[in-house]
Motif scaffolding. Sequence first.
Motif, PDB file in Angstrom:
ATOM      1  N   ARG A   1       0.827  -1.206   0.000  1.00 52.40           N
ATOM      2  CA  ARG A   1       0.000   0.000   0.000  1.00 52.40           C
ATOM      3  C   ARG A   1       0.858   1.252   0.000  1.00 52.40           C
ATOM      4  NH1 ARG A   1      -4.548  -0.207   4.345  1.00 52.40           N
ATOM      5  NH2 ARG A   1      -5.270  -1.784   2.870  1.00 52.40           N
ATOM      6  N   ARG A   2       1.913   1.272   0.803  1.00 48.78           N
ATOM      7  CA  ARG A   2       2.790   2.440   0.845  1.00 48.78           C
ATOM      8  C   ARG A   2       3.488   2.652  -0.501  1.00 48.78           C
ATOM      9  NH1 ARG A   2       3.529   4.828   5.626  1.00 48.78           N
ATOM     10  NH2 ARG A   2       2.768   3.748   7.493  1.00 48.78           N
ATOM     11  N   ARG A   3       3.905   1.566  -1.114  1.00 48.33           N
ATOM     12  CA  ARG A   3       4.551   1.688  -2.421  1.00 48.33           C
ATOM     13  C   ARG A   3       3.556   2.200  -3.465  1.00 48.33           C
ATOM     14  NH1 ARG A   3       7.448  -3.575  -4.799  1.00 48.33           N
ATOM     15  NH2 ARG A   3       5.277  -4.194  -5.166  1.00 48.33           N
ATOM     16  N   ARG A   4       2.311   1.753  -3.350  1.00 51.56           N
ATOM     17  CA  ARG A   4       1.270   2.191  -4.271  1.00 51.56           C
ATOM     18  C   ARG A   4       0.984   3.682  -4.082  1.00 51.56           C
ATOM     19  NH1 ARG A   4      -2.891  -1.594  -3.094  1.00 51.56           N
ATOM     20  NH2 ARG A   4      -1.438  -3.053  -4.057  1.00 51.56           N
ATOM     21  N   ILE A   5       0.989   4.128  -2.838  1.00 47.21           N
ATOM     22  CA  ILE A   5       0.750   5.543  -2.557  1.00 47.21           C
ATOM     23  C   ILE A   5       1.845   6.410  -3.170  1.00 47.21           C
ATOM     24  CG2 ILE A   5       0.776   7.239  -0.691  1.00 47.21           C
ATOM     25  CD1 ILE A   5      -0.765   5.214   0.994  1.00 47.21           C
ATOM     26  N   GLN A   6       3.078   5.965  -3.045  1.00 50.62           N
ATOM     27  CA  GLN A   6       4.188   6.702  -3.648  1.00 50.62           C
ATOM     28  C   GLN A   6       4.021   6.807  -5.162  1.00 50.62           C
ATOM     29  OE1 GLN A   6       7.640   4.536  -2.320  1.00 50.62           O
ATOM     30  NE2 GLN A   6       7.581   5.399  -0.250  1.00 50.62           N
ATOM     31  N   PHE A   7       3.568   5.719  -5.765  1.00 48.56           N
ATOM     32  CA  PHE A   7       3.354   5.730  -7.211  1.00 48.56           C
ATOM     33  C   PHE A   7       2.235   6.704  -7.580  1.00 48.56           C
ATOM     34  CE2 PHE A   7       1.052   4.114 -10.935  1.00 48.56           C
ATOM     35  CZ  PHE A   7       2.069   4.131 -11.877  1.00 48.56           C
ATOM     36  N   PHE A   8       1.159   6.682  -6.811  1.00 46.08           N
ATOM     37  CA  PHE A   8       0.045   7.587  -7.089  1.00 46.08           C
ATOM     38  C   PHE A   8       0.495   9.040  -6.994  1.00 46.08           C
ATOM     39  CE2 PHE A   8      -3.410  10.286  -5.590  1.00 46.08           C
ATOM     40  CZ  PHE A   8      -4.362  10.078  -6.577  1.00 46.08           C
ATOM     41  N   CYS A   9       1.257   9.360  -5.951  1.00 42.16           N
ATOM     42  CA  CYS A   9       1.712  10.749  -5.764  1.00 42.16           C
ATOM     43  C   CYS A   9       2.608  11.208  -6.911  1.00 42.16           C
ATOM     44  CB  CYS A   9       2.451  10.867  -4.435  1.00 42.16           C
ATOM     45  SG  CYS A   9       1.403  10.744  -2.974  1.00 42.16           S
ATOM     46  N   SER A  10       3.408  10.294  -7.449  1.00 43.53           N
ATOM     47  CA  SER A  10       4.279  10.666  -8.562  1.00 43.53           C
ATOM     48  C   SER A  10       3.499  10.792  -9.867  1.00 43.53           C
ATOM     49  CB  SER A  10       5.399   9.633  -8.731  1.00 43.53           C
ATOM     50  OG  SER A  10       4.880   8.370  -9.105  1.00 43.53           O
TER      51      SER A  10
ATOM     52  N   PHE B   1       0.172  11.576 -10.050  1.00 45.95           N
ATOM     53  CA  PHE B   1      -0.813  12.654  -9.925  1.00 45.95           C
ATOM     54  C   PHE B   1      -0.359  13.619  -8.832  1.00 45.95           C
ATOM     55  CE2 PHE B   1      -2.993   8.816 -11.296  1.00 45.95           C
ATOM     56  CZ  PHE B   1      -3.658   9.252 -12.431  1.00 45.95           C
ATOM     57  N   PRO B   2       0.696  14.363  -9.091  1.00 43.25           N
ATOM     58  CA  PRO B   2       1.288  15.183  -8.026  1.00 43.25           C
ATOM     59  C   PRO B   2       0.469  16.431  -7.718  1.00 43.25           C
ATOM     60  CG  PRO B   2       2.412  15.578 -10.100  1.00 43.25           C
ATOM     61  CD  PRO B   2       1.433  14.473 -10.365  1.00 43.25           C
ATOM     62  N   PRO B   3       0.337  16.742  -6.440  1.00 45.26           N
ATOM     63  CA  PRO B   3      -0.220  18.038  -6.059  1.00 45.26           C
ATOM     64  C   PRO B   3       0.853  19.110  -6.233  1.00 45.26           C
ATOM     65  CG  PRO B   3       0.341  16.759  -4.124  1.00 45.26           C
ATOM     66  CD  PRO B   3       0.623  15.886  -5.306  1.00 45.26           C
ATOM     67  N   PRO B   4       0.493  20.372  -6.340  1.00 44.33           N
ATOM     68  CA  PRO B   4      -0.874  20.904  -6.247  1.00 44.33           C
ATOM     69  C   PRO B   4      -1.637  20.897  -7.562  1.00 44.33           C
ATOM     70  CG  PRO B   4       0.661  22.699  -6.419  1.00 44.33           C
ATOM     71  CD  PRO B   4       1.496  21.444  -6.396  1.00 44.33           C
ATOM     72  N   ALA B   5      -1.001  20.493  -8.671  1.00 45.21           N
ATOM     73  CA  ALA B   5      -1.718  20.467  -9.933  1.00 45.21           C
ATOM     74  C   ALA B   5      -2.919  19.540  -9.864  1.00 45.21           C
ATOM     75  CB  ALA B   5      -0.773  20.031 -11.055  1.00 45.21           C
ATOM     76  N   CYS B   6      -2.721  18.387  -9.216  1.00 37.96           N
ATOM     77  CA  CYS B   6      -3.831  17.491  -8.931  1.00 37.96           C
ATOM     78  C   CYS B   6      -4.262  17.741  -7.495  1.00 37.96           C
ATOM     79  CB  CYS B   6      -3.404  16.035  -9.120  1.00 37.96           C
ATOM     80  SG  CYS B   6      -4.622  14.851  -8.518  1.00 37.96           S
ATOM     81  N   ARG B   7      -5.478  18.194  -7.306  1.00 39.74           N
ATOM     82  CA  ARG B   7      -5.888  18.619  -5.974  1.00 39.74           C
ATOM     83  C   ARG B   7      -7.065  17.802  -5.439  1.00 39.74           C
ATOM     84  NH1 ARG B   7      -9.543  22.558  -4.453  1.00 39.74           N
ATOM     85  NH2 ARG B   7      -9.823  23.085  -6.652  1.00 39.74           N
ATOM     86  N   THR B   8      -8.147  17.718  -6.193  1.00 41.12           N
ATOM     87  CA  THR B   8      -9.354  17.064  -5.698  1.00 41.12           C
ATOM     88  C   THR B   8      -9.402  15.597  -6.122  1.00 41.12           C
ATOM     89  OG1 THR B   8     -10.629  17.783  -7.636  1.00 41.12           O
ATOM     90  CG2 THR B   8     -10.648  19.206  -5.690  1.00 41.12           C
ATOM     91  N   VAL B   9      -9.711  14.725  -5.158  1.00 41.92           N
ATOM     92  CA  VAL B   9      -9.731  13.286  -5.389  1.00 41.92           C
ATOM     93  C   VAL B   9     -11.038  12.714  -4.842  1.00 41.92           C
ATOM     94  CG1 VAL B   9      -8.593  11.071  -4.917  1.00 41.92           C
ATOM     95  CG2 VAL B   9      -7.217  13.154  -5.184  1.00 41.92           C
ATOM     96  N   LEU B  10     -11.675  11.849  -5.617  1.00 45.53           N
ATOM     97  CA  LEU B  10     -12.806  11.063  -5.127  1.00 45.53           C
ATOM     98  C   LEU B  10     -12.332   9.627  -4.966  1.00 45.53           C
ATOM     99  CD1 LEU B  10     -15.823  10.677  -4.428  1.00 45.53           C
ATOM    100  CD2 LEU B  10     -16.192  10.136  -6.853  1.00 45.53           C
ATOM    101  N   ASP B  11     -12.318   9.140  -3.732  1.00 45.20           N
ATOM    102  CA  ASP B  11     -11.961   7.752  -3.447  1.00 45.20           C
ATOM    103  C   ASP B  11     -13.252   6.936  -3.432  1.00 45.20           C
ATOM    104  OD1 ASP B  11     -11.184   5.297  -2.481  1.00 45.20           O
ATOM    105  OD2 ASP B  11     -10.018   6.079  -0.804  1.00 45.20           O
ATOM    106  N   VAL B  12     -13.436   6.115  -4.445  1.00 48.54           N
ATOM    107  CA  VAL B  12     -14.666   5.341  -4.593  1.00 48.54           C
ATOM    108  C   VAL B  12     -14.485   3.968  -3.941  1.00 48.54           C
ATOM    109  CG1 VAL B  12     -16.374   4.435  -6.202  1.00 48.54           C
ATOM    110  CG2 VAL B  12     -15.125   6.539  -6.758  1.00 48.54           C
ATOM    111  N   GLY B  13     -15.207   3.758  -2.843  1.00 47.45           N
ATOM    112  CA  GLY B  13     -15.149   2.479  -2.154  1.00 47.45           C
ATOM    113  C   GLY B  13     -14.050   2.362  -1.125  1.00 47.45           C
ATOM    114  N   GLY B  14     -13.394   3.463  -0.816  1.00 43.07           N
ATOM    115  CA  GLY B  14     -12.273   3.417   0.119  1.00 43.07           C
ATOM    116  C   GLY B  14     -12.662   3.824   1.531  1.00 43.07           C
TER     117      GLY B  14
END
Length: 213
Positions: free
Chosen positions: A15-24, A26-39
């Motif tokens: 999960r931590r590795r996946r989070i790092q991948f997501f941040c890279s 879809f980096p903020p602040p350009a990517c700001r709003t997120v809808l987590d569906v089912g989380g």
Amino acid sequence: MSYSRIAIFFMERFRRRRIQFFCSAFPPPACRTVLDVGGTPQIWRMFDTHYEVTVLNEDPQELEAGSDRCVIGDGRNLQFPDKSFDVAFSNSVIEHVGNWKDMQRFASELRRVGNSFYCQTPNKWFPVEPHLGTLFLHWWPRLLNFYFVTRYLTLWGLLNRPSRAQVKKSLASIRLLTRRDLEHLFPGATIVAERFLLLSKSYVIMDRTGKWL
């Protein structure tokens, strides 16, 4: 489902590795709003960077009571207008939403409400089934329909000692997907394999057409 400490250790690591991948990706602040569906809200506490996250789940017990960032809803029929969020995010959910038509609706809704989307799901052909903790048996799902097999030949069954009704309910809520399945559900999307011991453990399906590219 309840998991062993060993399973939780590996889940947290992936999960931590996946989070790092997501941040890279879809980096903020350009990517700001997120809808987590089912989380759930808990996963977002692991992020070092800040997103404006709305968490949607059909089970109120998975959400934080009183939070205006937690919404009860169905991922197959989202109550948000088109392109309401920078990213529609889903982590290990699509394999639980129902039959093939339910999965198509879920995938379509992710693409509709997000300017971009990110969807992760386990690979059916990875030797270990992540929900039941068993080797290879999930490749022959008819075997798992036998109560004895799930109860005594899976890690989940040995740890939780489920009843026949619990086994039936758990099996009905899992439908693992192949890469080909995902290509049909998300035509034209980028598919990235998450590897473990050189094998594709799971897949991330994403579209990064947002303004940050």
